[in-house]
Design an enzyme around this catalytic site. Sequence first.
Site, mmCIF file in Angstrom:
data_model
loop_
_atom_site.group_PDB
_atom_site.id
_atom_site.type_symbol
_atom_site.label_atom_id
_atom_site.label_comp_id
_atom_site.label_asym_id
_atom_site.label_seq_id
_atom_site.Cartn_x
_atom_site.Cartn_y
_atom_site.Cartn_z
ATOM 1 N N PRO A 147 40.252 41.037 23.558
ATOM 2 C CA PRO A 147 39.330 41.330 24.659
ATOM 3 C C PRO A 147 38.708 40.059 25.217
ATOM 4 O O PRO A 147 38.331 39.160 24.469
ATOM 5 C CB PRO A 147 38.246 42.179 23.982
ATOM 6 C CG PRO A 147 38.239 41.678 22.568
ATOM 7 C CD PRO A 147 39.641 41.238 22.243
ATOM 8 N N ARG A 166 37.051 40.118 28.969
ATOM 9 C CA ARG A 166 36.013 40.630 29.863
ATOM 10 C C ARG A 166 34.972 41.468 29.116
ATOM 11 O O ARG A 166 33.781 41.364 29.376
ATOM 12 C CB ARG A 166 36.672 41.500 30.939
ATOM 13 C CG ARG A 166 35.749 41.909 32.064
ATOM 14 C CD ARG A 166 36.406 42.981 32.946
ATOM 15 N NE ARG A 166 37.782 42.739 33.242
ATOM 16 C CZ ARG A 166 38.235 42.139 34.354
ATOM 17 N NH1 ARG A 166 37.384 41.746 35.272
ATOM 18 N NH2 ARG A 166 39.533 41.963 34.544
ATOM 19 N N CYS A 215 34.456 27.688 55.019
ATOM 20 C CA CYS A 215 34.966 28.074 56.338
ATOM 21 C C CYS A 215 36.137 29.042 56.252
ATOM 22 O O CYS A 215 37.257 28.725 56.667
ATOM 23 C CB CYS A 215 35.389 26.828 57.098
ATOM 24 S SG CYS A 215 34.098 25.610 57.088
HETATM 25 N N1 LLP Z 1 45.643 39.373 26.502
HETATM 26 C C1 LLP Z 1 46.496 38.996 27.459
HETATM 27 C C2 LLP Z 1 47.907 38.777 27.106
HETATM 28 C C3 LLP Z 1 46.046 38.829 28.789
HETATM 29 O O1 LLP Z 1 46.914 38.479 29.733
HETATM 30 C C4 LLP Z 1 44.692 39.051 29.096
HETATM 31 C C5 LLP Z 1 44.167 38.883 30.458
HETATM 32 C C6 LLP Z 1 43.822 39.420 28.044
HETATM 33 C C7 LLP Z 1 44.341 39.579 26.770
HETATM 34 C C8 LLP Z 1 42.365 39.667 28.257
HETATM 35 O O2 LLP Z 1 42.145 40.740 29.105
HETATM 36 P P1 LLP Z 1 40.677 41.354 29.259
HETATM 37 O O3 LLP Z 1 40.273 41.923 27.939
HETATM 38 O O4 LLP Z 1 39.768 40.268 29.678
HETATM 39 O O5 LLP Z 1 40.834 42.397 30.295
HETATM 40 N N2 LLP Z 1 41.083 37.215 36.559
HETATM 41 C C9 LLP Z 1 41.140 38.662 36.492
HETATM 42 C C10 LLP Z 1 41.562 39.139 35.109
HETATM 43 C C11 LLP Z 1 42.868 38.534 34.651
HETATM 44 C C12 LLP Z 1 43.283 39.000 33.274
HETATM 45 C C13 LLP Z 1 44.467 38.222 32.780
HETATM 46 N N3 LLP Z 1 44.881 38.538 31.449
HETATM 47 C C14 LLP Z 1 39.798 39.237 36.930
HETATM 48 O O6 LLP Z 1 38.921 38.479 37.314
HETATM 49 O O7 LLP Z 1 39.633 40.445 36.953
#
Ligand code: LLP
Length: 430
Positions: free
Chosen positions: A288, A290, A356
Amino acid sequence: MHHFRYAKGQLYCEDVPVSELVSQHGSPLYIYSSKTLVDHYSRLDHALSDLDHLICYAVKANSNLGILNTLAKQGSGYDTVSEGELMRVQSAGGRMDQCVFAGVGKTEQEIEFALRKGIYSFNVESIPELERIDRIAGRLKKIAPISVRVNPNVDAKTHAKITTGTYENKFGIAFEEVEALYARIARMKHLEIKGVQMHIGSQLTQVKPFVDAVRKMLPLIKRLQASHDLKFFSIGGGLGIVYDPALASGTAKWWKSSEAKGILTPETYAQKLVPLLKPLGLRILLEPGRFIAGNAGILVTRVEYVKNTGQKHFVIVDAAMNDLIRPSFYEAFHEIVPLKRKRGKSIATDVVGPICESGDTFCKNRLLPPVKEGDHLALLSAGAYAFTMASNYNTRPMPAEVLVQGAEHVVIRKRQQTRSLFRGESLPEW
Ligand code: LLP
């Protein structure tokens, strides 16, 4: 849940008025609550206590050393995607033997670095990558611990740019090919099969896609267990958070209101997944990002101008899409609140940055209290994929970052000096 709240009409981070931090450290400013980080980590950890598990925090969400160090003290592992992230983990006091290394484009140098550091496992995304790791491990006289990222072809039903678990995406190895591939890996001299990995997408607010993906994976994993000594199954990251409205529900009622709104909590997640996973007898890894960091941070920005065109009411602030790109890039919602609670009739407002491009907009026609030049606003839920996605577009220095714990705070990253942005550049000699 998070520890940003109003007291006596002022926004606080834990026990510190946000306005004091801004007077001291300037604007724009990222502010993080360590209590929120730890609460989220512990809440998830606790929900999974029936399983042998390891939380591998996804460093890409927020890679500041201060954040990584806070999680290292909780015993966290890390999901990394570059040599740079591995270096950060090490510098922050994190354990390299609790790092997994993912990503579709690992370079030779990165693989060598990770092997030398003794990471827990590579999450491998393609056959050429397996061959490359085998070759490098052979050269270094090492055995590389690997797991294959399986693409279960399950639709996570999230934003198109952050869904990863279908055959439309570049990630992982197709489900149907995995068994034959493991048989082949078992014959590769310098690889050791340690586990299986999946990740279907980010900002999932329902448990069903996770359950569907795990259910699909179970028979495959059982078949693999019959001929390979698997140690772990990583179910990836993706747990979503509440962006809207992050503050209104208040700290105490947070989880209750999330549940009432049908939003995923660690308890629902665990309740549905633990019974499926436990019989495997494997260590379960989670990645995790986010969920741990998202609600633990805010971006504070100063109102520079209020511009009324007759048609529209623009509030022009000193933060921009280079500081927080999520609204421009994903049409993401971030709640925006004043540091001092305001009276007065709300106005349909566009909060925009100075860059801009019309895309440099944090919100459109949002009902916000009236503000004037010199006031400050906070963009909430800016702890994940916020600073880490910042850039120097328009030669804008990146904001400072501050970490709060109780009544204390520490600058965990200084504001960039504008001149440092072009220090490495040179004038051609000809
Ligand atoms: N594991 C892998 C293989 C991933 O690609 C990712 C996120 C995570 C774990 C973690 O995911 P989370 O638990 O954070 O959802 N920039 C985007 C989110 C991109 C996520 C990329 N991979 C945003 O601002 O929403």
